[in-house]
Motif scaffolding. Structure first.
Motif, PDB file in Angstrom:
ATOM      1  N   MET A   7      -4.746   6.255  -1.332  1.00 21.60           N
ATOM      2  CA  MET A   7      -6.300   6.025  -1.432  1.00 21.60           C
ATOM      3  C   MET A   7      -6.375   4.842  -0.472  1.00 21.60           C
ATOM      4  O   MET A   7      -7.568   4.272  -0.643  1.00 21.60           O
ATOM      5  CB  MET A   7      -6.257   5.534  -2.994  1.00 21.60           C
ATOM      6  CG  MET A   7      -6.253   6.933  -3.845  1.00 21.60           C
ATOM      7  SD  MET A   7      -7.599   8.203  -3.462  1.00 21.60           S
ATOM      8  CE  MET A   7      -8.860   7.308  -4.250  1.00 21.60           C
ATOM      9  N   GLN A   8      -5.440   4.515   0.500  1.00 17.07           N
ATOM     10  CA  GLN A   8      -5.690   3.502   1.328  1.00 17.07           C
ATOM     11  C   GLN A   8      -6.001   2.152   0.820  1.00 17.07           C
ATOM     12  O   GLN A   8      -6.830   1.421   1.000  1.00 17.07           O
ATOM     13  CB  GLN A   8      -6.990   3.868   2.459  1.00 17.07           C
ATOM     14  CG  GLN A   8      -6.374   4.850   3.478  1.00 17.07           C
ATOM     15  CD  GLN A   8      -6.300   6.151   2.677  1.00 17.07           C
ATOM     16  OE1 GLN A   8      -7.465   6.689   2.332  1.00 17.07           O
ATOM     17  NE2 GLN A   8      -5.378   7.055   2.980  1.00 17.07           N
ATOM     18  N   VAL A   9      -5.127   1.830  -0.347  1.00 17.44           N
ATOM     19  CA  VAL A   9      -5.253   0.530  -0.880  1.00 17.44           C
ATOM     20  C   VAL A   9      -3.963  -0.156  -0.615  1.00 17.44           C
ATOM     21  O   VAL A   9      -2.636   0.436  -0.491  1.00 17.44           O
ATOM     22  CB  VAL A   9      -5.431   0.841  -2.603  1.00 17.44           C
ATOM     23  CG1 VAL A   9      -5.245  -0.595  -3.107  1.00 17.44           C
ATOM     24  CG2 VAL A   9      -6.665   1.388  -2.510  1.00 17.44           C
ATOM     25  N   ASP A  10      -3.823  -1.665  -0.480  1.00 16.32           N
ATOM     26  CA  ASP A  10      -2.844  -2.331  -0.277  1.00 16.32           C
ATOM     27  C   ASP A  10      -2.616  -3.030  -1.748  1.00 16.32           C
ATOM     28  O   ASP A  10      -2.919  -3.817  -2.248  1.00 16.32           O
ATOM     29  CB  ASP A  10      -2.979  -3.556   0.553  1.00 16.32           C
ATOM     30  CG  ASP A  10      -1.703  -4.012   0.878  1.00 16.32           C
ATOM     31  OD1 ASP A  10      -0.813  -3.962   0.145  1.00 16.32           O
ATOM     32  OD2 ASP A  10      -1.553  -4.877   1.777  1.00 16.32           O
TER      33      ASP A  10
ATOM     34  N   HIS B 273      -7.352  -2.756  -7.259  1.00 15.23           N
ATOM     35  CA  HIS B 273      -8.681  -2.248  -6.366  1.00 15.23           C
ATOM     36  C   HIS B 273      -9.377  -1.299  -7.260  1.00 15.23           C
ATOM     37  O   HIS B 273      -8.896  -0.142  -7.721  1.00 15.23           O
ATOM     38  CB  HIS B 273      -7.967  -1.792  -5.233  1.00 15.23           C
ATOM     39  CG  HIS B 273      -8.946  -1.629  -4.111  1.00 15.23           C
ATOM     40  ND1 HIS B 273      -9.908  -0.648  -4.026  1.00 15.23           N
ATOM     41  CD2 HIS B 273      -9.422  -2.675  -3.005  1.00 15.23           C
ATOM     42  CE1 HIS B 273     -10.526  -0.964  -2.656  1.00 15.23           C
ATOM     43  NE2 HIS B 273     -10.395  -1.928  -2.335  1.00 15.23           N
ATOM     44  N   MET B 274     -10.857  -1.108  -6.897  1.00 12.86           N
ATOM     45  CA  MET B 274     -11.480  -0.221  -7.480  1.00 12.86           C
ATOM     46  C   MET B 274     -11.156   1.441  -6.811  1.00 12.86           C
ATOM     47  O   MET B 274     -11.537   2.442  -7.419  1.00 12.86           O
ATOM     48  CB  MET B 274     -12.965  -0.415  -6.985  1.00 12.86           C
ATOM     49  CG  MET B 274     -13.666  -1.930  -7.622  1.00 12.86           C
ATOM     50  SD  MET B 274     -14.924  -2.371  -7.395  1.00 12.86           S
ATOM     51  CE  MET B 274     -16.190  -1.095  -7.915  1.00 12.86           C
TER      52      MET B 274
ATOM     53  N   GLY C  50      -9.470   2.423 -17.003  1.00 10.74           N
ATOM     54  CA  GLY C  50      -9.955   2.399 -15.656  1.00 10.74           C
ATOM     55  C   GLY C  50      -9.750   3.652 -14.775  1.00 10.74           C
ATOM     56  O   GLY C  50      -9.960   4.838 -15.565  1.00 10.74           O
ATOM     57  N   ARG C  51      -9.462   3.827 -13.788  1.00 10.64           N
ATOM     58  CA  ARG C  51      -9.219   5.055 -12.897  1.00 10.64           C
ATOM     59  C   ARG C  51      -7.819   5.754 -13.145  1.00 10.64           C
ATOM     60  O   ARG C  51      -7.501   6.706 -12.421  1.00 10.64           O
ATOM     61  CB  ARG C  51      -9.484   4.895 -11.376  1.00 10.64           C
ATOM     62  CG  ARG C  51     -10.907   4.480 -11.124  1.00 10.64           C
ATOM     63  CD  ARG C  51     -11.148   4.550  -9.702  1.00 10.64           C
ATOM     64  NE  ARG C  51     -11.375   6.004  -9.418  1.00 10.64           N
ATOM     65  CZ  ARG C  51     -11.857   6.424  -7.936  1.00 10.64           C
ATOM     66  NH1 ARG C  51     -11.970   5.588  -6.897  1.00 10.64           N
ATOM     67  NH2 ARG C  51     -12.045   7.618  -7.845  1.00 10.64           N
TER      68      ARG C  51
END
Length: 288
Positions: free
Chosen positions: A250-253, A260-261, A92-93
């Protein structure tokens, strides 16, 4: 940020630096201002690493994709597509967070002090869709349909946009080759302007190129929810304190969307979790 968190983050940076060196270790290229063209150059590296960088030992998968997408070289086209799918499905990333040289550069630039860092803004979420548009238009459609008399397309993303190519390939080659300095024109000036804008924005905004522009990140993000390497949240251990969401640049929870992508697998959420509820695991034919 306290000393412990700084130490943890630099642990990841050491991995990034080591990988950047290993994939750009053709030091003769920097001395002579020439590009390595040996057999290793036929292979792609996972991150956005410019083919034209004097030290590069491998090819950039996005550059390779543009080179074959409109050609009849099906063998190479299948290789590049298969490479992207394999790496995406495996990591993935994680590639973005740990194996991309231009990601490292943005990380280091963001450490430069600035009076007002911007974490998010109106239109941020919508602007993040731009990288998918860039991938479809500049990496796939334009090389496929905008062709010369021989039916060959051009690497339009590399040619018109890519700041990584400018920094890693264009600038070093121009500095090291007098003949190239006399041949530069408006396109080189345009690419350097884009690079300057990205550098300035990287000081203020965390990884603007990754968030809004990078087509390679767009590809890997599609595999993020199903990648073998993934994050897991123990909902029983999670106290929903919000520490992971607060530290995520990256503003992910992660407590709600651990895969999350937009997540680049930097691992900071794992290290900051007070109950160790967030972990990384290998997906083995079972749902999280």
């Amino acid at each position: 940020m306290d000393k412990k968190k700084r130490t943890n983050e630099w642990g990841r940076h050491r991995v990034q630096i080591l990988w950047a060196f290993l994939t750009n270790s053709y030091l003769v290229g920097f001395a002579k201002g020439k590009i390595y063209q040996g057999k290793l150059k036929n292979l792609c590296v996972p991150g956005l690493n410019c083919y034209s960088c004097p030290g590069a030992l491998g090819a950039c998968p996005i550059g390779a994709m543009q080179a074959v997408v409109g050609s009849w070289n099906f063998k190479l086209a299948f290789y590049v597509a298969g490479f992207l799918m394999f790496v995406g499905a495996l990591l993935g990333r994680f590639v973005c967070g740990c194996l991309c040289p231009f990601g490292l550069i943005q990380d280091l630039l963001h450490k430069i002090p600035f009076p007002k860092k911007i974490s998010t803004f109106r239109g941020d979420r919508l602007l993040r869709k731009l990288k998918y548009v860039i991938f479809i238009v500049f990496v796939i459609l334009m090389p496929m349909f905008v062709v010369d008399l021989l039916g060959q397309g051009a690497p339009f993303f590399c040619k018109l946009i890519c700041p990584a190519g400018t920094l890693e390939g264009g600038v070093p080659l121009v500095l090291l080759n007098q003949g190239m300095r006399s041949a530069i024109g408006w396109l080189y000036a345009w690419k350097n302007l884009l690079l300057a804008v990205i550098i300035i924005l990287s000081v203020i905004i965390y990884r603007p190129f990754c968030k809004y522009i990078c087509p390679l990140g767009a590809v890997y993000s599609l595999f993020q929810p199903i990648s073998v390497f993934r994050y897991r949240v123990d909902q029983e251990a999670c106290t929903h304190c919000g520490a992971c969401a607060k530290i995520c640049k990256m503003q992910v929870d992660p407590s709600k969307s651990p895969n999350h992508m937009e997540c680049i697998r930097c691992g900071q959420c794992i290290k900051v979790c007070p109950t160790s509820a967030i972990t990384s695991n290998i997906r083995r034919n079972k749902k999280q």
